[in-house]
Every structure is written in structure tokens, then in C-alpha cells.
Design a protein around this motif. Sequence first.
Motif, short mmCIF file in Angstrom:
data_model
loop_
_atom_site.label_atom_id
_atom_site.label_comp_id
_atom_site.label_asym_id
_atom_site.label_seq_id
_atom_site.Cartn_x
_atom_site.Cartn_y
_atom_site.Cartn_z
N VAL A 46 2.35 -8.13 20.62
CA VAL A 46 3.15 -8.92 19.96
C VAL A 46 2.74 -10.41 19.78
O VAL A 46 2.15 -11.18 20.64
CB VAL A 46 4.23 -9.01 20.89
CG1 VAL A 46 5.55 -9.79 20.13
CG2 VAL A 46 4.85 -7.62 21.16
N PHE A 47 2.56 -10.97 18.43
CA PHE A 47 2.27 -12.19 18.41
C PHE A 47 3.35 -13.14 18.27
O PHE A 47 4.47 -12.79 17.49
CB PHE A 47 1.48 -12.15 16.91
CG PHE A 47 1.18 -13.51 16.59
CD1 PHE A 47 0.19 -14.37 17.21
CD2 PHE A 47 1.77 -14.27 15.45
CE1 PHE A 47 -0.13 -15.68 16.77
CE2 PHE A 47 1.52 -15.41 15.05
CZ PHE A 47 0.56 -16.21 15.58
N ILE A 48 3.40 -14.25 19.33
CA ILE A 48 4.40 -15.07 19.56
C ILE A 48 4.28 -16.37 18.68
O ILE A 48 3.29 -17.15 19.14
CB ILE A 48 4.89 -15.37 20.89
CG1 ILE A 48 5.02 -13.67 21.44
CG2 ILE A 48 5.92 -16.19 21.14
CD1 ILE A 48 5.67 -13.96 22.74
N GLU A 49 4.76 -16.77 17.52
CA GLU A 49 4.67 -17.67 16.83
C GLU A 49 5.58 -19.01 17.12
O GLU A 49 6.69 -18.93 16.79
CB GLU A 49 4.64 -17.32 15.47
CG GLU A 49 4.35 -18.54 14.29
CD GLU A 49 5.24 -19.92 14.12
OE1 GLU A 49 4.67 -20.94 14.35
OE2 GLU A 49 6.30 -19.41 13.69
N LEU A 50 5.01 -19.91 17.82
CA LEU A 50 5.71 -21.28 18.24
C LEU A 50 5.14 -22.36 17.61
O LEU A 50 5.32 -23.47 18.42
CB LEU A 50 5.85 -21.21 19.90
CG LEU A 50 6.53 -19.88 20.28
CD1 LEU A 50 6.62 -19.71 21.72
CD2 LEU A 50 8.10 -19.59 19.73
N MET A 51 4.33 -22.32 16.81
CA MET A 51 3.96 -23.47 16.15
C MET A 51 4.67 -24.38 15.12
O MET A 51 4.84 -25.59 15.16
CB MET A 51 2.48 -23.31 15.35
CG MET A 51 1.47 -22.51 16.12
SD MET A 51 0.13 -22.08 15.19
CE MET A 51 0.66 -20.54 14.29
N GLY A 52 5.53 -23.80 14.46
CA GLY A 52 6.46 -24.51 13.34
C GLY A 52 5.70 -24.84 12.17
O GLY A 52 4.60 -24.63 12.08
N GLY A 53 6.56 -25.37 11.19
CA GLY A 53 6.10 -25.81 10.00
C GLY A 53 6.39 -24.38 9.18
O GLY A 53 5.93 -23.21 9.38
N SER A 54 6.81 -24.60 7.80
CA SER A 54 7.17 -23.53 7.00
C SER A 54 5.87 -22.76 6.55
O SER A 54 5.97 -21.66 6.37
CB SER A 54 8.02 -24.07 5.67
OG SER A 54 7.20 -24.87 4.98
N ASP A 55 4.83 -23.64 6.28
CA ASP A 55 3.75 -22.89 5.70
C ASP A 55 2.42 -23.23 6.83
O ASP A 55 2.68 -23.22 7.90
CB ASP A 55 3.26 -23.60 4.38
CG ASP A 55 4.46 -23.23 3.35
OD1 ASP A 55 4.21 -22.27 2.42
OD2 ASP A 55 5.36 -23.96 3.40
N GLY A 56 1.47 -23.32 6.05
CA GLY A 56 -0.03 -23.80 7.20
C GLY A 56 -0.32 -22.61 8.21
O GLY A 56 -0.12 -21.36 7.95
N PRO A 57 -0.68 -23.04 9.21
CA PRO A 57 -1.09 -22.05 10.26
C PRO A 57 0.04 -21.29 10.80
O PRO A 57 -0.41 -19.80 10.90
CB PRO A 57 -1.56 -22.94 11.35
CG PRO A 57 -1.63 -24.44 10.77
CD PRO A 57 -0.73 -24.45 9.73
#
Lengths: 428, 428
Positions: free
Chosen positions: A76-87
Amino acid sequence: MTDPIRLGIAGLGTVGAGVVKIVQRQADLLAARCGRPIKVTAVSARSRDKDRGVSLNPYAWEDDPVALARRADVDVFIELMGGSDGPAKAATEAALAAGKHVVTANKAMLAHHGQALALAAEEAGLALRYEAAVAGGIPVIKALHEGLAGNAITRVMGVMNGTCNYILTRMELAGLSYDEAFAEADGLGYLEADPELDVGGIDAGHKLSILASIAFGTQVAFDDMTLEGIGRISIDDIRQAGDLGYKIKLLGVAQMTGRGLEQRMTPCLVPASSPLGQLQGGTNMVVIEGDAVEQIVLRGPGAGEGPTASAVMGDVCDIARGIILPVFGQPASSLKHAPAAMAEAPESYYLRMELLDKPGALAKVATVLGDSGISIDRMRQYDHSGENAPVLIVTHKTTRGDLDAALSALPGTGVMVGDPVALRIVDL
Amino acid sequence: MTDPIRLGIAGLGTVGAGVVKIVQRQADLLAARCGRPIKVTAVSARSRDKDRGVSLNPYAWEDDPVALARRADVDVFIELMGGSDGPAKAATEAALAAGKHVVTANKAMLAHHGQALALAAEEAGLALRYEAAVAGGIPVIKALHEGLAGNAITRVMGVMNGTCNYILTRMELAGLSYDEAFAEADGLGYLEADPELDVGGIDAGHKLSILASIAFGTQVAFDDMTLEGIGRISIDDIRQAGDLGYKIKLLGVAQMTGRGLEQRMTPCLVPASSPLGQLQGGTNMVVIEGDAVEQIVLRGPGAGEGPTASAVMGDVCDIARGIILPVFGQPASSLKHAPAAMAEAPESYYLRMELLDKPGALAKVATVLGDSGISIDRMRQYDHSGENAPVLIVTHKTTRGDLDAALSALPGTGVMVGDPVALRIVDL
């Protein structure tokens, strides 16, 4: 189902650190509830050395979130970086392409790319979950998507930006001006790097667009939303609204009408005695109305380490339990592209304006309103100590079209000082 | 997953008819959300001919709910008959034995037989769901079981009997006596056939015992609950509490302490300005506190055709989507038998009593309290127009043991008229 489920966490700010803490602190409880252990295998963030109040030594480190998303030892990849695009978007796409489930708190990414990401996840048979993206710790996505699945949803409303509500509450309780309350919120670190995301209603609008998609079986349509921030609200508005028995809230309303999908995130007057009116500070509230359930109100912390991490972990537990559902309540391929409502449902409006203090000024304004088909419920001139005459008007229900016509005709009277403030009155 | 899921409904009162209506009205929506059609194949009730506002012609009829539960063309048995034992339990057991999932609104059955039924369901790999059993349309089971699964729950509280809250609200707003408000509720059909289920706190206690099981990973332990009804609350109590800034609610509180599991359903004073204090009429509210999420408040209709049917359908949709989870949050075989707390956590108490109007009476009472180690926050004699002297006392935090010692010693003072009313004050 007894193998551990392995998390890769990208982004170790407040929320990421909170997730790591829960996994460490509640290992036994999570295993008992999910039927299998939950463990973190790898993490990624901008700085490796920052003190986050939790040990990251047990975990592999990746500088590149995309590499993290592709690791063989991540389920499970947990994405908590934010920002609509980019990384954030690149890593989410990489995770789905690599067969990983995704949990994210990223409302901006979902508001702008939700449909494409949902299609990718569903085609691969993967979960893409985002409870933490809307209303912090309140399990509102789950309530709407699952608990209320037997309802035709008629309306969803919410106060979902704690910073705006904090500013409005401080103006009311401490008598601060908007600028003073804004500065205070800024000093407390409540504002996004781009404050317009908060006070312009954008962040809350992202959240509302996600709720609307689930509620009405439509593709996320953030670009169709009516957005209005709180920057023009004055202490005078808050006091006048209070006298009328209302509070001012940055309120999101989404409803499907015969005219199409209506979505707006705007400052509104709500009855002071209603649950929304009683909401203070950073607390969030979502109101869901359905044909069977009538009205459900959910209230809780809209941000913060623990509450947001709680929402992430609810999603992780569901995935660990083997639950994989369509991303927005029904298969993304079946979501309709809802036409934005050409006209909004009629509402009463609160209008505040300053007039030149000369005979007949009030009559001229009343005439313009009447000519636009707007009927006046209450009208009063108050506090006549300054140079100009402040006037407060409450209209009967009127269409936004008629109101806009009146607002454009008002300067022609030659008695206006500045632009009027016009706020919807939402009865609950 | 494209075969229809087939429901057999036992019990066609308000809720059963509501479920049939949703299945008929929302066929397309349900199919879109669940990925397969939902249909009713067979029904059962006491009377076949009663007008229920919905056509039952399309469905097979069974006089015997057990026969319904065993039908080959039923995938999900929906138990809406009620009663902890008898036909409801027999049919539920028959359904599980025959390999059918079960959805029920029956809090009494779960409070008394939840553990055995959960074991049977889980052994057979079947769902046993009961969202409608607790707090009507509010998806609180789902929130606690799934949405907040990442939390160690610290406390669950709730106002979960709309009839009691209606009676207390009418006493407050209309100045009715308890007996008058009770008669009014009875006339409106709000009371169970055995009113003690409502006003004695039993129904709400059943609900709380279910929430406590999920919250704390313990077997349902309704028999260990402290139960106290609202029958002794007078209009005088409501007014005195109001003067102190409180409302009186039949409030359930469940918490795990070092002393064991504390469960009580008793009339309490709650701050008038808190969400619980502001709750009026038949609306329910549940407050969930967890180590990560802090506090979540869920509010909605506690009963009625639409809301309760909405909860049933939420469960049905989950089953149609293939979701089968442990019945009480983790496998029933792993649920601990929690020892009931031997002593309750200290609280402040509201005491109201009538004293004989003679010199030194108040001092005697104060002495008894002091001797029991109870410290007094506020004490006042009020409304001295009658023969006796009514006295109101608010204590500092004290243990229930000390309070009970004082209550048993008070008659020995020789100045008491009748028994004191003692209500917990719960700060939120």
C-alpha cells in the motif's frame, strides 16, 4: 490473510509521522482488527534528518517517492506529500501501475485528477482511498459511500476548512477585524503556504467536489464550482448577522437539481442555533441529506496529526481486510459528467452596503431591487455615525440571476459607496 | 458479482416496509453502487393483508420466518421482527445454519446473544450486520468498526433512545410533568409495548452494550451494565439543572478503565452548550473518543421508516459488494470477557432532596456528606414555599462508592423527606 500488509509512506510531515506512530503504538490492536499485521517497510520525504518524534530506523529510506511507490516490499502506497500535480501525482500513478493500493490525503490531486486515477485503480483492481482528504478525522467518505449507500442523496453541506472557521470565530468572539484574525491564524501556522487555498475557499472546494462525486454519481467537477472566499467579510457583517440570529460560515453546498449539479463554496448565513451555526474554531462539520435517512450530521477535528492519521489508518485497515470498492461510490467508467447548474436554486440573501448620506438614497436602492424582481423581507439603516449610511437588507428568496442583475444596476443609482456584500442565507 | 443478491425479509412493520420501498424505488442506483442488482424474493410477517403502502405481490410469502430464512432463493436474511429470543433468534440461527448472511435491527437479540450469533456467523464465513440496531439512521457501527479502526477507543457516549429524549425535551420546553410528557409520548405511539424498555433505559442500554463490544474488543456484556431510567426526573430537576447551565439526558457512557469496563446508561447532566446538551426531541447522538481521532460526534434520526431502512440497506449494500467482516470489530473467538468495573470513575454529582423544615437540617446533610468524604461544590436551599425545604447540592468529583455510602446514611439524619435524586454530571 495472515501475511503482514506492508506500507510505504511518502511524505513525513505531521500526518505521515502520525501514521507511523499509530502503526508502532497499536500493532496488536490493528492486527486483531484487520486479521493480519500492519507494518511500515519504507518511507520517503524531503529531509531524512528532521526530528519527527518517532524512529524511522526500522524502515528503508527512499529519496524518490516514485521509487518508493514501486518497491517490491510495499503493498500500500501512502501519499501524504500534497499538491495536485508533481511528485504526488507521479508517485500515485507509479504505485497504481506497479499494482499497489493507494491511500492519500490529497484533496487537490483528487479534485483535479480523481477521475483518471480512479479509472486506473479500478482497471487494475486496486483500492484508491482518501478518507483523510475530506474533513480530517471524520469518517465522512465511508458514511457517504457505504453507510448511506441506500439513499438517493439530495444535498451535502459542510464547513470543511478549519482555518476559515477559526478566523470567523475569532472575529466574532474577540471582535477582531478580518486582517487581525488572519494575522493571528498565520502566526499559529494555520495557513497554507498559499493562504488563498484556505481563505479563498479552494481547499474546502476541493473537498466538496469529492463529496459531490460520491453523492451524485458524477465525475469530480471542481472547475464548475462557484468559489468565494471570506476576505470580504467584515466584523460588521458578523455583528449584523448575529443580530438577525445567524452566524457566517464558509459553507459548501452541493445539490443535484433539475437545472444540473450545483456546487458552491461561499460564505453563508446559517441559523445560530443550528449545528452548523454552533460550530466554532477548527472543528469541521458535514451534513448529509438523503431521501431515506433525512439528515445526518458528522462533526470532528478537521486537521491535525492524530485525526488525519486516524482517517488514513481507517483506509489502511479496510485494505488490509480485503475491501476494494469503486473509488467514487460506483465504477468510475459509469460516472456521469454532470452539467453544472445554469442557475442556482433560489435563496434568501443578506446584503450589506454603504450609501451616500443623501435624501432618497435608500429609495433608489429599493427601486433597483424591485425592478430586478427582488422582494425585500427586511431593510434597515443602522449606526448612522459615520459619513455614509450603512444599510442592511434581507431579501425574500430570489434567484442568483436576479440578484446579479440588481448588483450590476446598483452603481447606476449614484448613491453607492464601494461594492455591496451579498451572502446567501441557508436555512437548515 | 453481477448476479442479483436476493433478500428475504422477516417482519414488515415500519422498517420492513421501508426496506421494500427503497429496493423498489432505488433499483438502478443500488445496482450501480453495488455492482449487482438487489432484489427481494420472499417476505414474512404476522399479517399478510395489512396495507403497508407498498406492493408485496412480486414476492413469495412465508408464514414462518424460519422457513423464510432457509429458502434456497434467499442470500441475505433480514430480521426485523424484534425480541431478544423467540422467532427472531430462531430464524437468525436458521439463516446462519443455512449459509445465509443476516442483517438485523434487533438490539435486544444482539445484546443477549450477540457473542453466540457472531461465533456462528464467523465460523460459517457469513456476514451478520446490525447498523440499524444502534442509533437508527446514523452509520455509527461502520464509523466505529471501520472508519476509526486505527484508534484505541477511550470512551463512547450516546443519547440513543429518542423516546426518552422526547419526554425530557417536552418537560423542559412545555413545562410538563414526567407523567404528562410520558402520556403525550404514549399517545404519539413513541413507546414500546413494554414502556420500561424505553424509559427504563433498557433499549438504549442494549445499544450501548453493542458499541462497547466493538470499541473495546470485548464480548457484549449487557448484564454488567448500570441501568437507570428517567422515571424519577422531575420538572424541578430539569429547571435546577438548567439554572446550573446543564440539560438532563439519558446518556450512555462506556469506557475501559484500570478498574475494568464501565458501562452505564443513566440520566446525566451535560453542559447545555455541548452538542449533547443541544440535542432535542427524537434525534440521536453518539460521541466517540479515540486516542488518535480525539472526538467525533454523529447526529441523526434515531428511528423511523426511512432512517432505519437506510441503515439496513447500508448493510445490504456492503454484503452485495462482497464485504464480510468480523461481527464485532475483531473475530468473536478473540473477544475478551471484560470484567465489569468494580468502581466507577469519579464524577461530580447533582443531588436534589427534600428536607424537613427544621433548624439544623441542612447541617446534618452536610455532615453526612463530609463524613463520606464528599466535598461540596455548591449547595442551596430554594423555593421555600412548600412544607418541606428542597435542597440542591453539586458535589466535587467523588466516587460512586462514597456517594452510595452517603445516600444510605442520609435517612439516619431523620430530616429527609423521600429519597434524594442523584445524577452524574458529565463534562464534555
